[in-house]
Design an enzyme around this catalytic site. Structure first.
Site, mmCIF file in Angstrom:
data_model
loop_
_atom_site.group_PDB
_atom_site.id
_atom_site.type_symbol
_atom_site.label_atom_id
_atom_site.label_comp_id
_atom_site.label_asym_id
_atom_site.label_seq_id
_atom_site.Cartn_x
_atom_site.Cartn_y
_atom_site.Cartn_z
ATOM 1 N N LYS A 22 -17.044 2.783 31.279
ATOM 2 C CA LYS A 22 -15.673 3.186 31.626
ATOM 3 C C LYS A 22 -15.328 4.570 31.090
ATOM 4 O O LYS A 22 -14.844 5.432 31.832
ATOM 5 C CB LYS A 22 -14.677 2.156 31.072
ATOM 6 C CG LYS A 22 -13.231 2.618 31.168
ATOM 7 C CD LYS A 22 -12.266 1.609 30.623
ATOM 8 C CE LYS A 22 -12.047 1.629 29.143
ATOM 9 N NZ LYS A 22 -11.281 2.758 28.605
ATOM 10 N N ASN A 23 -15.592 4.786 29.797
ATOM 11 C CA ASN A 23 -15.164 6.057 29.194
ATOM 12 C C ASN A 23 -16.044 7.243 29.590
ATOM 13 O O ASN A 23 -15.789 8.372 29.183
ATOM 14 C CB ASN A 23 -15.092 5.922 27.667
ATOM 15 C CG ASN A 23 -13.912 5.056 27.250
ATOM 16 O OD1 ASN A 23 -13.050 4.759 28.087
ATOM 17 N ND2 ASN A 23 -13.877 4.655 26.003
ATOM 18 N N ARG A 95 -4.029 5.874 29.018
ATOM 19 C CA ARG A 95 -3.959 7.185 28.361
ATOM 20 C C ARG A 95 -4.949 8.185 28.951
ATOM 21 O O ARG A 95 -4.712 9.383 28.923
ATOM 22 C CB ARG A 95 -4.242 7.031 26.870
ATOM 23 C CG ARG A 95 -3.253 6.199 26.131
ATOM 24 C CD ARG A 95 -3.638 6.140 24.686
ATOM 25 N NE ARG A 95 -3.934 7.487 24.188
ATOM 26 C CZ ARG A 95 -3.038 8.349 23.762
ATOM 27 N NH1 ARG A 95 -1.775 8.003 23.737
ATOM 28 N NH2 ARG A 95 -3.392 9.538 23.343
ATOM 29 N N CYS A 119 -0.094 3.622 21.544
ATOM 30 C CA CYS A 119 -0.594 2.369 22.093
ATOM 31 C C CYS A 119 -0.924 1.452 20.927
ATOM 32 O O CYS A 119 -0.756 1.838 19.775
ATOM 33 C CB CYS A 119 -1.804 2.604 22.989
ATOM 34 S SG CYS A 119 -3.262 3.062 22.080
ATOM 35 N N ARG A 124 -1.972 8.048 18.481
ATOM 36 C CA ARG A 124 -2.779 8.798 19.435
ATOM 37 C C ARG A 124 -2.083 10.027 20.024
ATOM 38 O O ARG A 124 -1.829 10.091 21.238
ATOM 39 C CB ARG A 124 -3.293 7.869 20.536
ATOM 40 C CG ARG A 124 -4.102 6.724 19.960
ATOM 41 C CD ARG A 124 -4.661 5.829 21.013
ATOM 42 N NE ARG A 124 -5.807 6.416 21.678
ATOM 43 C CZ ARG A 124 -6.470 5.807 22.664
ATOM 44 N NH1 ARG A 124 -6.082 4.627 23.072
ATOM 45 N NH2 ARG A 124 -7.502 6.382 23.228
ATOM 46 N N VAL A 126 -1.683 14.052 21.277
ATOM 47 C CA VAL A 126 -2.562 14.890 22.112
ATOM 48 C C VAL A 126 -2.483 16.355 21.675
ATOM 49 O O VAL A 126 -2.760 17.257 22.448
ATOM 50 C CB VAL A 126 -2.220 14.750 23.625
ATOM 51 C CG1 VAL A 126 -2.704 13.430 24.171
ATOM 52 C CG2 VAL A 126 -0.738 14.947 23.871
ATOM 53 N N ASP A 308 -14.954 1.561 18.919
ATOM 54 C CA ASP A 308 -14.814 0.627 20.047
ATOM 55 C C ASP A 308 -15.662 -0.628 19.870
ATOM 56 O O ASP A 308 -15.549 -1.562 20.659
ATOM 57 C CB ASP A 308 -15.198 1.318 21.366
ATOM 58 C CG ASP A 308 -14.112 2.275 21.823
ATOM 59 O OD1 ASP A 308 -13.026 2.279 21.231
ATOM 60 O OD2 ASP A 308 -14.362 3.031 22.790
ATOM 61 N N ARG A 400 -9.632 -4.081 31.928
ATOM 62 C CA ARG A 400 -9.612 -2.608 31.990
ATOM 63 C C ARG A 400 -11.010 -2.024 31.828
ATOM 64 O O ARG A 400 -11.273 -0.923 32.319
ATOM 65 C CB ARG A 400 -8.720 -2.040 30.867
ATOM 66 C CG ARG A 400 -7.237 -2.210 31.115
ATOM 67 C CD ARG A 400 -6.443 -1.489 30.057
ATOM 68 N NE ARG A 400 -7.020 -0.180 29.819
ATOM 69 C CZ ARG A 400 -7.116 0.400 28.628
ATOM 70 N NH1 ARG A 400 -6.669 -0.194 27.563
ATOM 71 N NH2 ARG A 400 -7.655 1.592 28.512
HETATM 72 N N1 EPU Z 1 -6.232 12.630 17.729
HETATM 73 C C1 EPU Z 1 -5.244 13.483 17.295
HETATM 74 N N2 EPU Z 1 -4.855 14.483 18.142
HETATM 75 C C2 EPU Z 1 -5.412 14.672 19.373
HETATM 76 C C3 EPU Z 1 -6.426 13.782 19.794
HETATM 77 C C4 EPU Z 1 -6.822 12.772 18.943
HETATM 78 O O1 EPU Z 1 -4.719 13.361 16.189
HETATM 79 O O2 EPU Z 1 -5.018 15.595 20.081
HETATM 80 C C5 EPU Z 1 -6.673 11.544 16.823
HETATM 81 C C6 EPU Z 1 -6.388 10.163 17.415
HETATM 82 O O3 EPU Z 1 -5.061 9.752 17.166
HETATM 83 C C7 EPU Z 1 -7.415 9.300 16.724
HETATM 84 C C8 EPU Z 1 -8.606 10.269 16.588
HETATM 85 O O4 EPU Z 1 -8.080 11.572 16.708
HETATM 86 O O5 EPU Z 1 -6.964 8.912 15.468
HETATM 87 C C9 EPU Z 1 -9.705 10.068 17.612
HETATM 88 O O6 EPU Z 1 -9.190 10.077 18.899
HETATM 89 P P1 EPU Z 1 -10.010 10.583 20.173
HETATM 90 O O7 EPU Z 1 -9.253 11.722 20.750
HETATM 91 O O8 EPU Z 1 -11.438 10.784 19.854
HETATM 92 O O9 EPU Z 1 -9.858 9.311 21.123
HETATM 93 P P2 EPU Z 1 -9.558 9.366 22.665
HETATM 94 O O10 EPU Z 1 -10.307 10.474 23.264
HETATM 95 O O11 EPU Z 1 -8.102 9.277 22.916
HETATM 96 C C10 EPU Z 1 -11.574 7.896 23.401
HETATM 97 C C11 EPU Z 1 -11.785 6.613 24.158
HETATM 98 C C12 EPU Z 1 -11.326 5.450 23.290
HETATM 99 C C13 EPU Z 1 -12.148 5.472 22.010
HETATM 100 C C14 EPU Z 1 -11.989 6.817 21.296
HETATM 101 C C15 EPU Z 1 -12.849 6.965 20.063
HETATM 102 C C16 EPU Z 1 -11.570 7.295 26.454
HETATM 103 C C17 EPU Z 1 -10.811 7.217 27.723
HETATM 104 N N3 EPU Z 1 -11.045 6.660 25.407
HETATM 105 O O12 EPU Z 1 -10.188 7.989 23.140
HETATM 106 O O13 EPU Z 1 -11.586 4.267 24.016
HETATM 107 O O14 EPU Z 1 -11.707 4.442 21.157
HETATM 108 O O15 EPU Z 1 -12.334 7.891 22.202
HETATM 109 O O16 EPU Z 1 -14.186 6.868 20.393
HETATM 110 O O17 EPU Z 1 -12.630 7.894 26.403
HETATM 111 C C18 EPU Z 1 -10.910 2.249 25.056
HETATM 112 O O18 EPU Z 1 -11.850 2.387 25.832
HETATM 113 O O19 EPU Z 1 -10.143 1.270 25.097
HETATM 114 C C19 EPU Z 1 -10.640 3.250 24.042
HETATM 115 C C20 EPU Z 1 -9.599 3.147 23.239
#
Ligand code: EPU
Length: 424
Positions: A22-23, A95, A119, A124, A126, A308, A400
């Site tokens: 998925k990711n 997201r 969530c 989380r 951005v 994950d 999902r």
């Molecule tokens: N973070 C920030 N600022 C940002 C981005 C991230 O503070 O701008 C923080 C987040 O709050 C978190 C950490 O950095 O504490 C890591 O977040 P990351 O950005 O790596 O996560 P993500 O890209 O939002 C993806 C996967 C998640 C998976 C995480 C970690 C996708 C669509 N989602 O999320 O998958 O847990 O990386 O590997 O790729 C899921 O599949 O259900 C899922 C949650």
């Protein structure tokens, strides 16, 4: 809402084939927006609710998306995009919709995307996506929960991530592909899905080097064309089936499994006493013939232990001999499943970012509720080993990212059925 009814204490055995991740698929679909010529074809795309949501967002923008569930192929035509907005009612469901920001800015110089918000697993934010895009020359205004982004032309730049954000890295790579000059991302995410995205973009005509290392360089180009690509198998689903076999004292052959993407997970499971044998050709035999021993683990960005898989591994620890300490360092609120696990008779105490799991000899079935996708996967695993019946509510979270998991588990010896609810 649909529920799963599981009769536990059944041994998992047989053979299962792993599907696309998925990711990894979501960023590929979002990146198809970059193709100004041709139709993108992605194969090995299971039916996930998130794929449907992202397809809907692309269709609203003017793309044509055709998904064939039987062959698991999605074909996306983004030649005629006329609307650059991802609305709240769709973004709030997932997201990862935020992944369209980079491609839209790269190709059209504008994008309006609803802020994804928090969530169950954490706040989380951005901020890193936004800071990096601003560095590339994007002007961003936030208005009533909407991010309005515009650029007169992206320019390559150097950006240091505070933390190797997975989708943050993907969003910036896709933007930088069509920027003028070179972009260097430092402390970038090394996750295998980022590597595959770079491979896909390079096939489209991009020039990306270093994906899979913390320093990624992208030399901008002027145009990208659609390509055909096969999604990589899911390492999360692979480990889910490894745990399913291990927790039930079973024996399973897992096909289409890439062990090198699961290094530390395999190492921890072997330390626990699980036999994991590489049969070659991406086939792996997993077997557990005696009670497993506990281990400690800490979640960390790749190549560390994936957050994950934290609930699934915690499920395995909850019936292992001894005490294991789980430290969650990626998300601040990812122990929502602990109180649900304890309903089965597990002995887990969680405080802040640490959980102490004292293994018990047996668990009893219970009615429980999935709080998010991987927490739901962990609940299924516990229910497989618990004595008697368990009912898991809110399985829409599980849908999902796991395609018809009840049918696939049934085919390898589990007793699991879906009780239809009101359609969600
Ligand atoms: N973070 C920030 N600022 C940002 C981005 C991230 O503070 O701008 C923080 C987040 O709050 C978190 C950490 O950095 O504490 C890591 O977040 P990351 O950005 O790596 O996560 P993500 O890209 O939002 C993806 C996967 C998640 C998976 C995480 C970690 C996708 C669509 N989602 O999320 O998958 O847990 O990386 O590997 O790729 C899921 O599949 O259900 C899922 C949650």
């Amino acid at each position: 809402m649909d529920k799963f009814v599981i009769e536990g204490s059944r041994r998992i055995s047989g053979e299962i084939e792993i599907l696309g991740v998925k990711n990894g698929i979501l960023p590929l679909i979002a990146a198809s927006l970059l193709a100004s010529r041709g139709k993108t074809t992605i194969t090995n795309v299971p039916y996930f609710r998130d794929v449907a949501t992202l397809s809907q967002i692309l269709c609203q923008m003017g793309a044509s998306v055709n998904y064939d569930r039987a062959s698991r192929v999605i074909v996306i035509d983004c030649e005629q995009i006329s609307n650059f907005t991802a609305p709240y009612d769709l973004v709030k469901q997932m997201r990862a919709s935020f992944l369209v920001l980079g491609p839209l800015l790269a190709r059209f110089g504008q994008a309006n995307i609803s802020l994804p918000g928090g969530c169950a697993i954490g706040a989380r934010p951005v901020n890193m996506h936004i800071n990096a895009l601003e560095r590339l020359g994007v002007i961003i205004n936030q208005d009533e929960g909407l991010i309005k982004a515009k650029t007169a032309g992206l320019r390559g730049a150097v950006f240091y991530f505070d933390f190797p954000s997975h989708t943050g890295t993907e969003n910036v790579i896709t933007a930088a592909c069509l920027a003028k000059g070179t972009t260097t991302l430092v402390n970038a995410s090394c996750e295998p899905e980022v590597v595959d995205l770079a491979f896909f973009l390079n096939k489209m005509g991009a020039n990306i080097v270093g994906a899979g290392t913390p320093v990624i360089m992208i030399e901008g180009c002027s145009q990208l064309s659609a390509v055909e690509h096969e999604a990589i198998p899911s390492r999360i689903e692979t480990a889910f089936f490894f745990v399913a076999a291990a927790i039930t004292g079973g024996e399973l052959v897992v096909k289409n499994a890439i062990l090198s993407n699961l290094g530390i997970v395999v190492d921890k499971m072997r330390q626990m006493g699980v036999e994991i044998i590489d049969l070659g050709n991406n086939a792996v035999m997993v077997r557990a013939s005696k009670r497993l021993r506990s281990v400690n683990f800490t979640t960390w960005p790749f190549p560390g232990f994936p957050t994950d898989l934290q609930p699934q591994m915690m499920a395995l620890l909850s019936v292992a001999e001894g005490t294991g300490i789980v430290k969650e360092t990626v998300f601040e609120n990812r122990f929502m499943h602990v109180q649900e696990f304890n309903r089965f008779g597990a002995n887990i105490r969680a405080h802040l970012d640490e959980a102490v799991v004292t293994g018990v000899a047996s668990l009893r079935g219970a009615p429980v509720m999935a709080s998010d996708l991987q927490a739901g996967a962990g609940l299924i695993l516990i229910a497989l080993v618990a004595e008697g019946q368990s009912i898991i509510d809110r399985v829409y979270h599980i849908d999902r990212g796991y395609e018809r998991i009840e049918e696939r588990l049934s085919s390898i010896g589990a007793s699991i059925t879906r009780q239809k609810g009101d359609g969600k």
